[in-house]
Motif scaffolding. Structure first.
Motif, short mmCIF file in Angstrom:
data_model
loop_
_atom_site.label_atom_id
_atom_site.label_comp_id
_atom_site.label_asym_id
_atom_site.label_seq_id
_atom_site.Cartn_x
_atom_site.Cartn_y
_atom_site.Cartn_z
N LEU A 120 0.83 -1.21 0.00
CA LEU A 120 0.00 0.00 0.00
C LEU A 120 0.86 1.25 0.00
O LEU A 120 0.64 2.18 -0.79
N LYS A 121 1.88 1.31 0.86
CA LYS A 121 2.73 2.49 0.94
C LYS A 121 3.54 2.67 -0.35
O LYS A 121 3.78 3.80 -0.79
N ALA A 122 3.96 1.57 -0.95
CA ALA A 122 4.70 1.66 -2.21
C ALA A 122 3.80 2.20 -3.32
O ALA A 122 4.22 3.07 -4.11
N LEU A 123 2.57 1.72 -3.39
CA LEU A 123 1.65 2.20 -4.41
C LEU A 123 1.30 3.67 -4.20
O LEU A 123 1.19 4.44 -5.16
N GLN A 124 1.15 4.07 -2.94
CA GLN A 124 0.89 5.49 -2.67
C GLN A 124 2.07 6.35 -3.11
O GLN A 124 1.87 7.45 -3.64
N ALA A 125 3.30 5.86 -2.90
CA ALA A 125 4.47 6.61 -3.34
C ALA A 125 4.49 6.74 -4.86
O ALA A 125 4.82 7.80 -5.41
N VAL A 126 4.15 5.67 -5.55
CA VAL A 126 4.14 5.69 -7.02
C VAL A 126 3.06 6.63 -7.54
O VAL A 126 3.29 7.45 -8.44
N LEU A 127 1.86 6.53 -6.98
CA LEU A 127 0.76 7.39 -7.42
C LEU A 127 1.08 8.86 -7.17
O LEU A 127 0.75 9.73 -7.97
N SER A 128 1.74 9.13 -6.04
CA SER A 128 2.15 10.50 -5.74
C SER A 128 3.16 11.01 -6.75
O SER A 128 3.08 12.15 -7.21
N ALA A 129 4.13 10.15 -7.12
CA ALA A 129 5.13 10.55 -8.10
C ALA A 129 4.49 10.83 -9.46
O ALA A 129 4.88 11.77 -10.16
N TRP A 130 3.52 10.02 -9.84
CA TRP A 130 2.84 10.26 -11.11
C TRP A 130 2.04 11.55 -11.07
O TRP A 130 1.94 12.27 -12.06
N VAL A 150 2.88 14.15 -9.42
CA VAL A 150 3.89 15.20 -9.57
C VAL A 150 4.21 15.41 -11.05
O VAL A 150 4.32 16.55 -11.52
N GLU A 151 4.35 14.32 -11.79
CA GLU A 151 4.64 14.44 -13.22
C GLU A 151 3.53 15.20 -13.94
O GLU A 151 3.80 16.07 -14.79
N ARG A 152 2.30 14.90 -13.60
CA ARG A 152 1.19 15.61 -14.24
C ARG A 152 1.20 17.10 -13.88
O ARG A 152 0.94 17.96 -14.73
N ALA A 153 1.51 17.39 -12.62
CA ALA A 153 1.57 18.79 -12.19
C ALA A 153 2.69 19.52 -12.91
O ALA A 153 2.54 20.70 -13.29
N GLN A 154 3.82 18.84 -13.13
CA GLN A 154 4.94 19.47 -13.83
C GLN A 154 4.59 19.73 -15.29
O GLN A 154 4.96 20.76 -15.84
N GLN A 157 4.14 24.55 -6.01
CA GLN A 157 4.71 23.99 -7.22
C GLN A 157 5.54 22.74 -6.87
O GLN A 157 6.08 22.64 -5.76
N SER A 158 5.61 21.80 -7.79
CA SER A 158 6.43 20.61 -7.57
C SER A 158 7.91 20.98 -7.56
O SER A 158 8.36 21.81 -8.36
N PHE A 159 8.65 20.37 -6.67
CA PHE A 159 10.09 20.58 -6.60
C PHE A 159 10.73 19.27 -6.14
O PHE A 159 10.43 18.78 -5.05
N THR A 160 11.58 18.70 -6.98
CA THR A 160 12.11 17.36 -6.74
C THR A 160 13.56 17.42 -6.31
O THR A 160 14.35 18.16 -6.87
N VAL A 161 13.88 16.62 -5.28
CA VAL A 161 15.26 16.53 -4.82
C VAL A 161 15.70 15.08 -4.82
O VAL A 161 14.89 14.16 -4.78
N SER A 162 17.01 14.88 -4.87
CA SER A 162 17.61 13.55 -4.81
C SER A 162 18.35 13.42 -3.49
O SER A 162 19.04 14.34 -3.06
#
Length: 272
Positions: free
Chosen positions: A148-158, A160-164, A183-188
């Motif tokens: 569940l947590k992994a899927l939530q992380a993936v859905l959140s990342a997607w 972000v892509e749509r927002a970008q 605004q979306s802001f991505t860090v590594s």
């Protein structure tokens, strides 16, 4: 369990990079040693009911920390002991997340891996036995929670892509300066073996001009002063005014812990 954890790591490794990597933009590396964290909490059958309820119902930002070598997961025997109510909530949220991911065009390889993960974490109906009858039900609950947590992380990342993509479209077709907004802001994360390897922490951008809709009393008065044409030593700035913590699920050889990086993800902007 070892098979599930290896498949989970591969899923997280594969599902995001195969999307358009250019959407992530330039990333900034940050060492985790500079980040403040709450004390880690052990995840297992002895976890408090309040903690388990918060974890199951939360959809806050989460990343995973895996050992650098997959063999470091060989002896992980994570287990959860959820009461019937929390178990039903977990199952409902997991089914919903699975349905959302299946609606995405993630590619056949990813969907095949997701099918394996779904089978290995299939929760029984109405408190019945697990599918094969061979699994420890507490281990299945643990696997279902991690999925569940992994899927939530993936859905959140997607998301972000749509927002970008939407933000770039606004920049390409400007009609007027946009007001202060999130605004979306991505860090590594540097030296932090996380999946997803990038975290979206958001940022605040835009103008703090008339009419001011997201400021406090001090900001309104400063803005009124500026609007009259009177000089000011400082103009209003668009800044984060509320934050989420970033949950980190750390998988080790024979135990699992959850830690929270505090005040890490901006969730609301204001003019200050």
């Amino acid at each position: 369990m070892f098979l599930f954890l290896c498949e989970l790591q591969k899923f997280l490794n594969e599902v995001l990079p195969q999307r358009n990597p250019k959407l992530h933009g330039v990333t900034t590396k940050v060492s985790p040693s500079v980040l403040h964290s709450l004390p880690p909490l052990t995840l297992g059958v002895s976890s408090s009911k309040s903690l388990l309820l918060e974890l199951v119902t939360s959809s806050g930002p989460t990343v995973f920390s895996f050992p650098r070598e997959s063999q470091g997961l060989r002896n992980n025997k994570g287990m959860l002991d959820l009461n019937p109510l929390m178990l039903s909530v977990l199952k409902a949220r997991l089914d919903e997340a699975l349905a959302q991911v299946r609606m995405e065009k993630a590619g056949q390889d990813v969907m095949d891996r997701l099918k394996i993960l779904s089978v290995l974490s299939a929760l029984p109906e109405n408190g019945g036995e697990c599918e094969t009858g061979l699994e420890n039900s507490h281990e299945v609950q643990y696997r279902a929670f991690l999925l569940l947590k992994a899927l939530q992380a993936v859905l959140s990342a997607w998301a972000v892509e749509r927002a970008q993509r939407a933000a770039r479209a606004d920049q390409e077709n400007p009609t007027k300066p946009f007001q202060c907004r999130l605004q979306s802001f991505t860090v590594s994360m540097d030296k932090f073996f996380l999946e997803p390897s990038r975290a979206n922490i958001n940022n605040c951008e835009g103008e703090c001009g008339f009419p001011l809709t997201n400021g406090n009393n001090h900001a309104f008065l400063i803005n009124s002063h500026i609007q009259t044409g009177q000089p000011s030593n400082r103009s209003l700035c668009c800044v984060p005014v509320a934050y989420d913590d970033l949950g980190v699920i750390e998988l080790h050889d024979n135990f699992t812990v959850i830690s929270y990086k505090t005040n890490m993800v901006a969730k609301e902007c204001g003019c200050r």
